[in-house]
Design an enzyme around this catalytic site. Structure first.
Site, short mmCIF file in Angstrom:
data_model
loop_
_atom_site.label_atom_id
_atom_site.label_comp_id
_atom_site.label_asym_id
_atom_site.label_seq_id
_atom_site.Cartn_x
_atom_site.Cartn_y
_atom_site.Cartn_z
N GLN A 176 -11.88 34.66 -19.96
CA GLN A 176 -12.82 33.59 -20.26
C GLN A 176 -12.65 33.16 -21.71
O GLN A 176 -12.78 33.97 -22.64
CB GLN A 176 -14.26 34.02 -20.03
CG GLN A 176 -15.22 32.82 -20.12
CD GLN A 176 -16.68 33.22 -20.13
OE1 GLN A 176 -17.15 33.87 -21.05
NE2 GLN A 176 -17.41 32.83 -19.09
N TYR A 201 -23.39 27.23 -25.00
CA TYR A 201 -22.31 27.34 -25.98
C TYR A 201 -21.67 25.98 -26.25
O TYR A 201 -22.17 24.96 -25.79
CB TYR A 201 -21.33 28.42 -25.55
CG TYR A 201 -21.99 29.79 -25.50
CD1 TYR A 201 -22.49 30.37 -26.66
CD2 TYR A 201 -22.17 30.47 -24.29
CE1 TYR A 201 -23.14 31.60 -26.63
CE2 TYR A 201 -22.81 31.71 -24.26
CZ TYR A 201 -23.30 32.26 -25.43
OH TYR A 201 -23.95 33.47 -25.40
N ARG A 209 -16.66 27.12 -16.07
CA ARG A 209 -18.02 27.63 -15.84
C ARG A 209 -19.06 26.65 -16.36
O ARG A 209 -18.96 26.16 -17.50
CB ARG A 209 -18.22 28.99 -16.51
CG ARG A 209 -19.52 29.66 -16.04
CD ARG A 209 -19.71 31.02 -16.66
NE ARG A 209 -20.74 31.77 -15.93
CZ ARG A 209 -21.30 32.89 -16.35
NH1 ARG A 209 -20.95 33.40 -17.52
NH2 ARG A 209 -22.21 33.50 -15.64
N GLY A 267 -22.89 40.38 -12.21
CA GLY A 267 -22.78 40.82 -13.59
C GLY A 267 -23.21 42.26 -13.77
O GLY A 267 -22.42 43.19 -13.62
#
Length: 364
Positions: A101, A181, A228, A321
């Site tokens: 990622q 982000y 994502r 996760g």
């Protein structure tokens, strides 16, 4: 339910996944070394979890400017690239698949992580969030608004990150355009007040993502690239939903059809949004008709809900996760309805083996 689609192989482009259980990207902050390189400890951690259909690595920083957490293994230097080979080799030796990622935190950072300089962002707007520094979690500040030159350099940094990921032996890359982000900051009207070609219209706010994707042409096949997104993220990490938020993400998802990607990775809202104007509460259900390729869905799924979302046709793969964090053999535990280990939140971001590679597997 052991014969459910969740446990059956899935063809992801030219990659055959052993099952449809994806290990979601999770920051673990174990690279407490001067060069922020992955270590043998990192390799052990991921290799333990190689029974996942696909591992998506923790976010790995594509440049020093992208840093927003301490002790995260990055991917912008030769030493970092070489170190990641330990991880990919360990995962492949166990028969697993792993994507890197690629990450830039934007304004979700702090001058303490940039030698006193301000972090970069689309606009000079404080998210009023927290950044993880050597002084613990500290309040964010007003960031520096990126110049056009800064943006163009960031596009090149993502290209370099993808180049390094290929060199390091990753099976593919995921562009982190979610969770508040940098790219998500460009998409959102609360964090992007620009009046140039990177702000204002839907097309302009989404421009940086597609410039990055275009820059990857020739570096890595698009069938090995994922994106994502977190369309309904609200009141978390500085993100708020407005009238343009969902239409912007609809535009992005539809346009991603043109690239022949490995997948689009969607996250359900972090917080309840049923009463939030303009938000969508059921992300997988909403976006499934808009995207023709593989969809991964993530956020607090268990075995039963993961099986159900695939059976309903709203997603092809399910990302887990914390369950993978605490259960290296999660696939086997789900198949046999075994009890799960309890995660120790106190060790999520520490620097030792404890709470990282010492979670037990099932007794056979």
């Amino acid at each position: 339910m052991s014969d459910s689609k969740l446990f059956q192989p899935y063809q992801l482009g030219d990659i055959t996944l052993k099952n449809r259980m994806i290990m979601a990207p999770m920051t673990r902050s174990r690279s407490d070394n001067s060069e922020n390189v992955a270590t043998a400890l990192t390799a052990t951690y991921y290799a333990q979890r190689a029974t996942a259909g696909l591992i998506i690595s923790e976010g790995t920083f594509i440049s020093p400017k992208g840093v927003g957490f301490i002790n995260v293994p990055a991917i912008h230097s030769a030493a970092q690239t070489q170190a990641w080979k330990l991880v990919t080799t360990a995962v492949h030796d166990k028969g697993g698949k792993i994507f890197a990622q690629l990450w830039h935190t934007g304004r979700l950072s702090h001058p303490d992580l940039h030698d006193g300089e301000l972090p970069h962002a689309p606009s000079a707007i404080n998210p009023f969030a927290k950044a993880f520094t050597n002084n613990g979690f500290v309040d964010t500040v007003v960031p520096k608004e990126m110049t056009i030159e800064d943006i163009k350099q960031t596009v090149l940094d993502f290209k370099n990150g993808a180049t390094n990921a290929v060199e390091a032996g990753f099976d593919g890359v995921e562009l982190h355009a979610a969770n508040g982000y940098l790219m998500h900051q460009f998409f959102n009207g609360y964090s992007n007040h620009r009046t140039d070609e990177y702000g204002g219209s839907t097309e302009n706010k989404a421009r940086i993502l597609f410039e990055i994707l275009d820059a990857l042409e020739g570096v890595i096949d698009y069938s090995r690239v994922g994106v994502r997104l977190n369309p309904s993220m609200h009141n978390a990490q500085g993100m708020m939903v407005d009238v343009d938020t969902i239409p912007t993400h609809e535009y992005i998802v539809k346009k991603l059809n043109d690239y022949g990607l490995a997948y689009v990775h969607l996250t359900e809202p972090f917080t309840p949004v049923e009463d939030v104007p303009f938000a969508v509460a059921e992300i997988a259900k909403h976006f499934r008709p808009l995207y023709q390729g593989t969809l991964i869905i993530n956020k607090s799924f268990n075995k039963e809900s993961g099986i159900q979302v695939i059976e309903d046709g709203y997603a092809d793969l399910v990302a887990y996760g914390v369950p993978f964090l605490a259960n290296p053999d999660l696939v086997a535990r789900f198949k046999s309805d075994a009890a799960l280990n309890t995660p120790d939140q106190n060790t999520f971001y520490t620097a030792t083996e404890k709470g990282y590679i010492d979670y037990p597997e099932m007794a056979l």
